[in-house]
Structure formats: C-alpha cells, structure tokens
Scaffold this active site. Structure first.
Site, PDB file in Angstrom:
ATOM      1  N   CYS A  79       8.768  -7.165   9.520  1.00 43.82           N
ATOM      2  CA  CYS A  79       9.514  -7.216   8.250  1.00 43.82           C
ATOM      3  C   CYS A  79      10.749  -6.298   8.296  1.00 43.82           C
ATOM      4  O   CYS A  79      10.703  -5.194   8.835  1.00 43.82           O
ATOM      5  CB  CYS A  79       8.595  -6.813   7.107  1.00 43.82           C
ATOM      6  SG  CYS A  79       9.405  -6.879   5.504  1.00 43.82           S
ATOM      7  N   CYS A  83       9.354   0.004   3.959  1.00 42.73           N
ATOM      8  CA  CYS A  83       8.375   0.609   3.048  1.00 42.73           C
ATOM      9  C   CYS A  83       7.497   1.588   3.849  1.00 42.73           C
ATOM     10  O   CYS A  83       6.821   1.164   4.805  1.00 42.73           O
ATOM     11  CB  CYS A  83       7.511  -0.471   2.412  1.00 42.73           C
ATOM     12  SG  CYS A  83       8.501  -1.833   1.766  1.00 42.73           S
ATOM     13  N   CYS A  86       3.838   0.835   4.996  1.00 45.38           N
ATOM     14  CA  CYS A  86       3.461  -0.502   5.483  1.00 45.38           C
ATOM     15  C   CYS A  86       3.524  -0.644   7.006  1.00 45.38           C
ATOM     16  O   CYS A  86       4.558  -0.388   7.631  1.00 45.38           O
ATOM     17  CB  CYS A  86       4.342  -1.553   4.817  1.00 45.38           C
ATOM     18  SG  CYS A  86       3.839  -3.227   5.247  1.00 45.38           S
ATOM     19  N   CYS A 123      -4.465 -15.685  -2.655  1.00 41.68           N
ATOM     20  CA  CYS A 123      -3.164 -15.002  -2.658  1.00 41.68           C
ATOM     21  C   CYS A 123      -2.578 -14.985  -1.241  1.00 41.68           C
ATOM     22  O   CYS A 123      -3.183 -14.433  -0.324  1.00 41.68           O
ATOM     23  CB  CYS A 123      -3.353 -13.587  -3.185  1.00 41.68           C
ATOM     24  SG  CYS A 123      -1.818 -12.661  -3.216  1.00 41.68           S
ATOM     25  N   CYS A 154      -1.574 -17.626  -5.876  1.00 37.25           N
ATOM     26  CA  CYS A 154      -0.708 -16.448  -5.966  1.00 37.25           C
ATOM     27  C   CYS A 154       0.041 -16.328  -4.641  1.00 37.25           C
ATOM     28  O   CYS A 154      -0.509 -16.647  -3.589  1.00 37.25           O
ATOM     29  CB  CYS A 154      -1.564 -15.205  -6.207  1.00 37.25           C
ATOM     30  SG  CYS A 154      -0.604 -13.679  -6.235  1.00 37.25           S
ATOM     31  N   CYS A 214       2.041 -10.515 -11.302  1.00 39.78           N
ATOM     32  CA  CYS A 214       1.060  -9.597 -10.720  1.00 39.78           C
ATOM     33  C   CYS A 214       1.885  -8.438 -10.172  1.00 39.78           C
ATOM     34  O   CYS A 214       2.685  -8.626  -9.252  1.00 39.78           O
ATOM     35  CB  CYS A 214       0.284 -10.294  -9.602  1.00 39.78           C
ATOM     36  SG  CYS A 214      -0.782  -9.177  -8.671  1.00 39.78           S
ATOM     37  N   ARG A 286      -6.745  -4.510 -11.116  1.00 35.79           N
ATOM     38  CA  ARG A 286      -7.448  -4.811  -9.853  1.00 35.79           C
ATOM     39  C   ARG A 286      -7.617  -3.574  -8.988  1.00 35.79           C
ATOM     40  O   ARG A 286      -6.643  -2.896  -8.660  1.00 35.79           O
ATOM     41  CB  ARG A 286      -6.712  -5.900  -9.067  1.00 35.79           C
ATOM     42  CG  ARG A 286      -7.478  -6.286  -7.788  1.00 35.79           C
ATOM     43  CD  ARG A 286      -6.869  -7.461  -7.039  1.00 35.79           C
ATOM     44  NE  ARG A 286      -6.648  -8.564  -7.936  1.00 35.79           N
ATOM     45  CZ  ARG A 286      -5.468  -9.137  -8.152  1.00 35.79           C
ATOM     46  NH1 ARG A 286      -4.413  -8.708  -7.507  1.00 35.79           N
ATOM     47  NH2 ARG A 286      -5.348 -10.127  -8.989  1.00 35.79           N
TER      48      ARG A 286
HETATM   49  N1  SAM Z   1       6.585  -8.311   1.640  1.00 27.54           N
HETATM   50  C1  SAM Z   1       6.182  -8.540   0.320  1.00 27.54           C
HETATM   51  C2  SAM Z   1       6.459  -7.366  -0.591  1.00 27.54           C
HETATM   52  O1  SAM Z   1       6.443  -6.234  -0.133  1.00 27.54           O
HETATM   53  O2  SAM Z   1       6.632  -7.600  -1.781  1.00 27.54           O
HETATM   54  C3  SAM Z   1       4.724  -8.919   0.186  1.00 27.54           C
HETATM   55  C4  SAM Z   1       3.685  -8.287   1.081  1.00 27.54           C
HETATM   56  S1  SAM Z   1       3.425  -6.540   0.851  1.00 27.54           S
HETATM   57  C5  SAM Z   1       2.347  -6.156   2.182  1.00 27.54           C
HETATM   58  C6  SAM Z   1       2.463  -6.477  -0.621  1.00 27.54           C
HETATM   59  C7  SAM Z   1       2.013  -5.134  -1.136  1.00 27.54           C
HETATM   60  O3  SAM Z   1       0.992  -4.611  -0.314  1.00 27.54           O
HETATM   61  C8  SAM Z   1       3.014  -4.011  -1.189  1.00 27.54           C
HETATM   62  O4  SAM Z   1       3.859  -4.076  -2.289  1.00 27.54           O
HETATM   63  C9  SAM Z   1       2.110  -2.796  -1.309  1.00 27.54           C
HETATM   64  O5  SAM Z   1       1.837  -2.500  -2.659  1.00 27.54           O
HETATM   65  C10 SAM Z   1       0.826  -3.246  -0.624  1.00 27.54           C
HETATM   66  N2  SAM Z   1       0.587  -2.500   0.619  1.00 27.54           N
HETATM   67  C11 SAM Z   1       1.205  -2.679   1.798  1.00 27.54           C
HETATM   68  N3  SAM Z   1       0.740  -1.831   2.715  1.00 27.54           N
HETATM   69  C12 SAM Z   1      -0.224  -1.092   2.118  1.00 27.54           C
HETATM   70  C13 SAM Z   1      -1.079  -0.042   2.540  1.00 27.54           C
HETATM   71  N4  SAM Z   1      -1.040   0.432   3.787  1.00 27.54           N
HETATM   72  N5  SAM Z   1      -1.947   0.487   1.656  1.00 27.54           N
HETATM   73  C14 SAM Z   1      -1.998   0.016   0.389  1.00 27.54           C
HETATM   74  N6  SAM Z   1      -1.206  -0.973  -0.071  1.00 27.54           N
HETATM   75  C15 SAM Z   1      -0.331  -1.516   0.772  1.00 27.54           C
HETATM   76  C1  DTB Z   2      -1.532  -5.790  -3.568  1.00 22.17           C
HETATM   77  O1  DTB Z   2      -1.183  -5.070  -4.517  1.00 22.17           O
HETATM   78  N1  DTB Z   2      -2.310  -5.394  -2.582  1.00 22.17           N
HETATM   79  C2  DTB Z   2      -2.465  -6.449  -1.610  1.00 22.17           C
HETATM   80  C3  DTB Z   2      -1.708  -7.630  -2.260  1.00 22.17           C
HETATM   81  N2  DTB Z   2      -1.151  -7.043  -3.425  1.00 22.17           N
HETATM   82  C4  DTB Z   2      -0.743  -8.409  -1.494  1.00 22.17           C
HETATM   83  C5  DTB Z   2      -2.050  -6.058  -0.250  1.00 22.17           C
HETATM   84  C6  DTB Z   2      -2.748  -4.830   0.273  1.00 22.17           C
HETATM   85  C7  DTB Z   2      -2.332  -4.633   1.673  1.00 22.17           C
HETATM   86  C8  DTB Z   2      -3.062  -3.511   2.334  1.00 22.17           C
HETATM   87  C9  DTB Z   2      -2.628  -3.333   3.743  1.00 22.17           C
HETATM   88  C10 DTB Z   2      -2.902  -4.499   4.641  1.00 22.17           C
HETATM   89  O2  DTB Z   2      -4.026  -5.025   4.662  1.00 22.17           O
HETATM   90  O3  DTB Z   2      -2.012  -4.884   5.399  1.00 22.17           O
HETATM   91 FE1  SF4 Z   3       7.828  -5.753   4.287  1.00 26.81          FE
HETATM   92 FE2  SF4 Z   3       5.579  -4.377   4.159  1.00 26.81          FE
HETATM   93 FE3  SF4 Z   3       7.596  -3.698   2.621  1.00 26.81          FE
HETATM   94 FE4  SF4 Z   3       6.293  -6.011   2.145  1.00 26.81          FE
HETATM   95  S1  SF4 Z   3       5.471  -3.942   1.986  1.00 26.81           S
HETATM   96  S2  SF4 Z   3       8.496  -5.685   2.150  1.00 26.81           S
HETATM   97  S3  SF4 Z   3       5.743  -6.564   4.241  1.00 26.81           S
HETATM   98  S4  SF4 Z   3       7.567  -3.614   4.859  1.00 26.81           S
END
Ligand code: SAM
Ligand code: DTB
Ligand code: SF4
Length: 339
Positions: A79, A83, A86, A123, A154, A214, A286
């Site tokens: 990506c 973030c 992530c 989702c 979703c 959401c 949630r």
């Molecule tokens: N790329 C899109 C975005 O960021 O909107 C969708 C996928 S992203 C992985 C969705 C959500 O997952 C993020 O907004 C964040 O709240 C959650 N997330 C990602 N990595 C995480 C982590 N290591 N622990 C907890 N939540 C996480």
């Molecule tokens: C949200 O708030 N949590 C979910 C979903 N929306 C997309 C994602 C959590 C991701 C946790 C890290 C992972 O499994 O990659």
């Molecule tokens: Fe990309 Fe992860 Fe950020 Fe979603 S949370 S925009 S997958 S870097």
C-alpha cells in the site's frame, strides 16, 4: 421580482406533516458532545460507568446478542500509504507478501464459507490508498454476488471518488469502512501521506451515496488519554454518528513504526468501550482487532460495557483472530448469541 416572490411562496407552502414511525424519537446522537462531558464520563468510577453503559445499551439493543462480521483481505500489502500501525504499507519492511486483487470467484467462495460459519456481514478489505477505476467492475460484481447470498456487505478500499461511491452503493454495498483511527490532533503523528480531512471527505461521499458508515479507531498506539477522548468526540460528533464503530486494539507488528507499542490495560480498554456506547447509543460498537491477545474476562467486560459486534474467523486481514470454536465456547459461557 414578483415572480421570484411567488416562486418562494409556492416553495414554502406548508406541507402535510410527515408521518412519523410510532417509536419515533429525535436522533439521540444529534447532540454535540463536549470535551468536558466526555472527561466527566472517563472520570466516573468504573462500576458506575459500566452500569450506565449497560443500561443505555439495553435501551437500544437486544441484551446478549452480538453481531458477527467476517473479514477477507481481497488485496494484500504494497500500500502507498504510511499508516504507522499497518504491516501492509509499502513504506515498511514487515516481511508480508503482497498480492494483487483476488478473483471474484475466490472472494465469493470465501463469503459462502463465512455465511456457513454464522457471519451476518462480509467485509472485504484492500490495501489501497484508493481503488483504480479499472477495478470497479470486479469490485461491484463481488458486492452484488455476496449480497445475493443474503449477507450484509461491507468494503474498505481507501479513499473514494464520488463516482466510485455511487457505483458501490448501486451494486448493493451496505457499509463502507473508513476509520479515522485517532484524534484529529494526533493524526499527523501516525500517518503522513493523507490528512484527517481526506478521511472526512470520503466519509461524506459514503453518506451522500446512501451507504451506511463504519468508522472507528485504534487504541494502544502510544496516544495520550486526551487523544482517546478526541477520537471519541470526532466519531460521536459526526452527524449522524457512524452506524458501526470498530474499536481496534493495536496489533503491534515488528517492522512498523508502532511495532513496539505497549498494550492498553484491559480495564482502560473496557472504559473506552463504555464511553463509546454512551456517546453513540444507537451504533454497533465492535470489539475489533486485538481480541486474540485478550482474555475471556477482558472480552466479557467489553460486552458488559456495551460492545455488541465482533470480527469472526481465524484471520482478520493479515493477523490472527480467535478461532470459531474459541468464540463459540466464549459465547456459550456468557450466554451470548450471534445476531
Ligand atoms: N486501506 C484501507 C484503509 O486504510 O482505509 C482499508 C484497509 S485498512 C487495513 C483498515 C483498518 O484496519 C485501518 O483503518 C485500521 O484502523 C485497521 N488496522 C490496520 N492495521 C492494524 C493493526 N495492526 N492493528 C489494529 N488495527 C489495524
Ligand atoms: C477495522 O476497524 N478493523 C479491521 C477492519 N476494520 C477492516 C481491520 C483490522 C486489521 C488488523 C490487522 C490485520 O489483520 O492486518
Ligand atoms: Fe494502506 Fe494499511 Fe494505511 Fe490501509 S491502513 S491505507 S492498507 S497502509
């Protein structure tokens, strides 16, 4: 001039009062929360706070029922965003293998399995800053096929254009997940490749296209107590509040800037859930990422505090989640049923 006045008069002609549903009550979340009010909630003794949250919870939701959503990563890693929490960001080396958008038939088969496992909502998440227009046909096909199975749909795909939001909505997408993650004041510490306002912009497009919102956040990223309050204020003061509010406990991943973050104490976590429940009485709150690391007792406290939704299935997007049998055992112990 006379013509303009006549037109205005015609427009302002009193209309018959709209017929309100029998159980009509003004939108409770239309209230604007102040920081002082939220400070006062956080300052309550834990038992008083839990009782208040559980009482409100029972006014708006069935007691002992928890909604279950299943996630699938339809496009993993690589990506463009940075973030700090992530493992799917291309900016960090976490050893995660990136892959391209899954074929629709693989996604549809996974949704069928999720339904058989008891999930009510499916989702689909993609590690994108935003979808490309060339992917929209495939995405819309996934939505309409999953919806046709009788599952709620979703997606979470990053930022959307107005046309993309419209197309997803027309295909039958019920919810769009787009988290604000932390307080507006704390945003720049966690993410530099987009702004908090970018997030609000997409959330507005989602609302305008008729989809449900959401939107939630993450705790345990080294934020201050006032940032957690700022996160809840920003969520609850969206008008209307999001229908679904995922509260994630950071899953720290080595190689990400926040990989060494310290977990939030379970009682502090439950306190935050309780305040979220009180501030957003109608929303589904949630208990999201981080359940794998939580004890049964900590999860039970969160349900007592008003959490009424979870992610099910042994993977979230890329990290572990409790197995179906662990969740079944926990629900049986607590007398909770899937909604
Ligand atoms: N790329 C899109 C975005 O960021 O909107 C969708 C996928 S992203 C992985 C969705 C959500 O997952 C993020 O907004 C964040 O709240 C959650 N997330 C990602 N990595 C995480 C982590 N290591 N622990 C907890 N939540 C996480
Ligand atoms: C949200 O708030 N949590 C979910 C979903 N929306 C997309 C994602 C959590 C991701 C946790 C890290 C992972 O499994 O990659
Ligand atoms: Fe990309 Fe992860 Fe950020 Fe979603 S949370 S925009 S997958 S870097």
């Amino acid at each position: 001039m006379a013509l303009i006045i006549d037109t205005l008069k015609a427009k302002s002609k009193p209309k018959a009062a709209p017929k309100l549903p029998e159980n009509y009550a003004p939108h409770p979340t239309a209230q604007t929360w102040t920081r002082a009010q939220v400070d006062a909630l956080f300052a309550l003794p834990f038992m008083d706070l839990l009782l208040k949250a559980q009482t409100i919870h029972r006014e708006y939701h069935a007691a002992n029922k928890v909604q279950m959503s299943q996630l699938l990563s339809i496009k993993t890693g690589g990506c463009a965003e940075d973030c700090g929490y992530c493992n799917q960001s291309a900016h960090f080396d976490t050893g995660l293998k990136a892959s391209k958008l899954m074929d629709s038939d693989v996604v549809i088969a996974a949704a069928r399995k999720a339904k058989a496992g008891g999930a009510g909502r499916f989702c689909m998440g993609a590690a994108w800053r935003e979808p490309k227009d060339r992917d929209m046909d495939a995405l819309c096909e996934m939505v309409s096929e999953v919806k046709a199975m009788g599952l709620e749909t979703c997606m979470t795909l990053g930022m959307l254009s107005p046309n993309q939001a419209e197309r997803l909505s027309q295909s039958g997408l019920d919810y769009y997940n787009h988290n604000i993650d932390t307080a507006p004041e704390d945003y720049g510490r966690v993410i530099s490749t987009r702004t908090f306002e970018d997030r609000l912009h997409t959330l507005n497009l989602v609302r305008e296209s008729g989809m449900k919102v959401c939107c939630g956040g993450i705790v345990g990223m080294g934020e201050q107590a006032e940032d957690r309050i700022g996160l809840l204020l920003a969520l609850a003061n969206l008008n209307p509040a999001p229908e679904s509010v995922p509260i994630n406990a950071l899953v720290p991943v080595a190689g990400t800037p926040l990989g060494d973050s310290k977990a939030v104490h379970p009682i502090e976590f439950a306190r935050l859930i309780a305040v979220a429940r009180i501030m957003m009485p109608e929303s589904y709150v949630r208990l999201s990422a981080g359940r794998e690391e939580m004890s049964d007792e900590a999860q039970a406290l969160c349900f007592m505090a008003g959490a009424n939704s979870i992610f099910v299935g042994e993977t979230l997007l890329t990290t572990d989640n409790p197995s179906e049998s662990e969740d079944r055992t926990l629900f049986a112990r607590l007398g909770i049923e899937g909604e």
